[in-house]
Every structure is written in structure tokens, then in C-alpha cells.
Write a protein that holds these residues in place. Structure first.
Motif, short mmCIF file in Angstrom:
data_model
loop_
_atom_site.label_atom_id
_atom_site.label_comp_id
_atom_site.label_asym_id
_atom_site.label_seq_id
_atom_site.Cartn_x
_atom_site.Cartn_y
_atom_site.Cartn_z
N GLY A 66 0.79 -1.23 0.00
CA GLY A 66 0.00 0.00 0.00
C GLY A 66 0.82 1.28 0.00
N GLY A 84 2.18 -3.08 -4.39
CA GLY A 84 0.86 -3.67 -4.56
C GLY A 84 0.86 -5.16 -4.81
N ASP A 100 -6.30 -4.86 -2.30
CA ASP A 100 -6.46 -3.87 -1.23
C ASP A 100 -5.24 -2.97 -1.15
OD1 ASP A 100 -4.96 -6.07 -0.31
OD2 ASP A 100 -5.60 -5.81 1.76
N ALA A 101 -4.05 -3.52 -1.37
CA ALA A 101 -2.83 -2.71 -1.35
C ALA A 101 -2.78 -1.77 -2.55
CB ALA A 101 -1.59 -3.60 -1.33
N ASP A 103 -5.38 -0.55 -4.05
CA ASP A 103 -6.39 0.46 -3.74
C ASP A 103 -5.81 1.53 -2.80
OD1 ASP A 103 -9.05 1.57 -3.84
OD2 ASP A 103 -9.43 0.68 -1.86
N THR A 104 -5.15 1.09 -1.74
CA THR A 104 -4.53 2.02 -0.79
C THR A 104 -3.48 2.87 -1.48
OG1 THR A 104 -4.93 0.53 1.06
CG2 THR A 104 -3.19 2.17 1.36
N ALA A 105 -2.63 2.23 -2.29
CA ALA A 105 -1.57 2.96 -3.00
C ALA A 105 -2.16 3.98 -3.97
CB ALA A 105 -0.66 1.97 -3.74
N ARG A 108 -3.19 7.05 -2.12
CA ARG A 108 -2.02 7.87 -1.79
C ARG A 108 -1.48 8.56 -3.04
NH1 ARG A 108 0.21 3.30 2.37
NH2 ARG A 108 -0.96 4.10 4.15
N ARG A 144 -10.35 6.01 -7.18
CA ARG A 144 -9.31 6.76 -6.47
C ARG A 144 -8.76 7.96 -7.23
NH1 ARG A 144 -10.52 5.58 -1.58
NH2 ARG A 144 -10.46 3.37 -1.14
#
Length: 158
Positions: A66, A84, A100-101, A103-105, A108, A144
Motif C-alpha cells: 500500500g 501492490g 487492497d494494497a 487500492d490504498t496505493a 495515496r 481513487r
């Protein structure tokens, strides 16, 4: 309509005006040497060197699933090393990509791109060696980045 522009070409040479961020997915074990990173390394040495240092000093930084590392390679071009994928091989836990990683990245990355006033350029991240499906990644990119008003171009290499 996804709001993503699709083109044929090389994601390492975006041909638009303004600040550009070239995004790609990296693994969480410090490996750099196959896939899209080879095209990046042929053009600029900085993203690989920064990624390897980031991994080497991971006990003292945010390296992990992430995380995003931005590396400036030209006055108007940045590379986003996004963690990711878990490892590099498909095994008992499935393919290396971790949605999920990613998505988080991407969340950011959106903050960074918005701060820079940048457009984002990428191959079909997470879908090559990481084994992901674009049908799962594309909605993350839309949610995102595109929904935040960030112009996104996805490159399919010839």
C-alpha cells in the motif's frame, strides 16, 4: 465511460503537457528486474535505485503493501513506485497482486498527483507479472483517481 483514456504506446513516454506521474506496481520483497520496471530502468536509473534503498532501509520507513514512493526523474516527470504485490510468484495464496494494497496505493497516489497538479500514466498495473485482472483494477483507478478529477491514461504496449 470510465474516464480513463486508453492508448497504444509506451507508458514511459507520455506525450501530454504539464506534470506527469508514471505509476506502476512493485512487489514487497525488493525484487526489481522483470516486466514494466525494465522499461523504466532503461530510461532512468533513479526509480530502481530509490526502490532498492527504500526496501533496504524498510525497518526505518513506510515500505510495505500500500505504500507509494515518488521519484522525480525530470522537472515535470515523477515515477510512483507503488507496493501492490506480495512476493513475485503465484502460490497457495494465489497471484501476487493484492487488490487492497493497490487500492490504498492509488489513494495515496491521488493525493500526490493532486498536490502536483499532475496527470497519471500507467500500463495496466497489477495485470502482468502480478497476475491481477484489469476488471478488478480499473474500478479502483476510477474511484481513487478519476473521481478526484485526475486525468489518467492507460497504455497498452504494441
Amino acid at each position: 465511460m470510465s474516464g480513463i483514456t486508453y492508448v497504444r504506446g509506451d507508458a514511459t513516454v507520455p506525450s501530454v503537457k504539464g506534470v506527469k506521474v508514471i505509476a506502476h506496481v512493485c512487489n514487497d520483497i525488493g525484487g526489481w528486474g522483470k516486466g514494466f520496471v525494465l522499461a523504466l530502468s532503461r530510461r532512468w536509473p533513479e526509480p530502481e535505485a530509490a526502490y532498492r534503498l527504500w526496501h533496504r532501509e524498510r525497518s526505518a520507513n513506510d515500505f510495505g503493501l500500500g505504500a507509494v514512493q515518488l521519484v522525480q526523474v525530470k522537472p515535470d516527470v515523477w515515477i510512483a513506485n507503488m507496493i501492490g504485490q506480495r512476493g513475485t510468484r503465484t502460490g497457495s495464496k494465489g497471484v501476487p497482486v493484492r487488490y487492497d494494497a493497490v487500492d490504498t496505493a492509488l489513494g495515496r497516489l491521488a493525493d500526490h498527483a493532486a498536490g502536483l497538479g499532475a496527470s497519471v500514466h500507467m500500463p495496466r498495473i497489477g495485470c502482468g507479472l502480478a497476475g491481477g485482472k484489469w476488471s478488478r483494477i480499473e474500478p479502483l483507478v476510477t474511484e481513487r483517481l478519476v473521481r478526484r478529477g485526475i486525468a489518467v491514461t492507460v497504455y497498452d504496449h504494441d
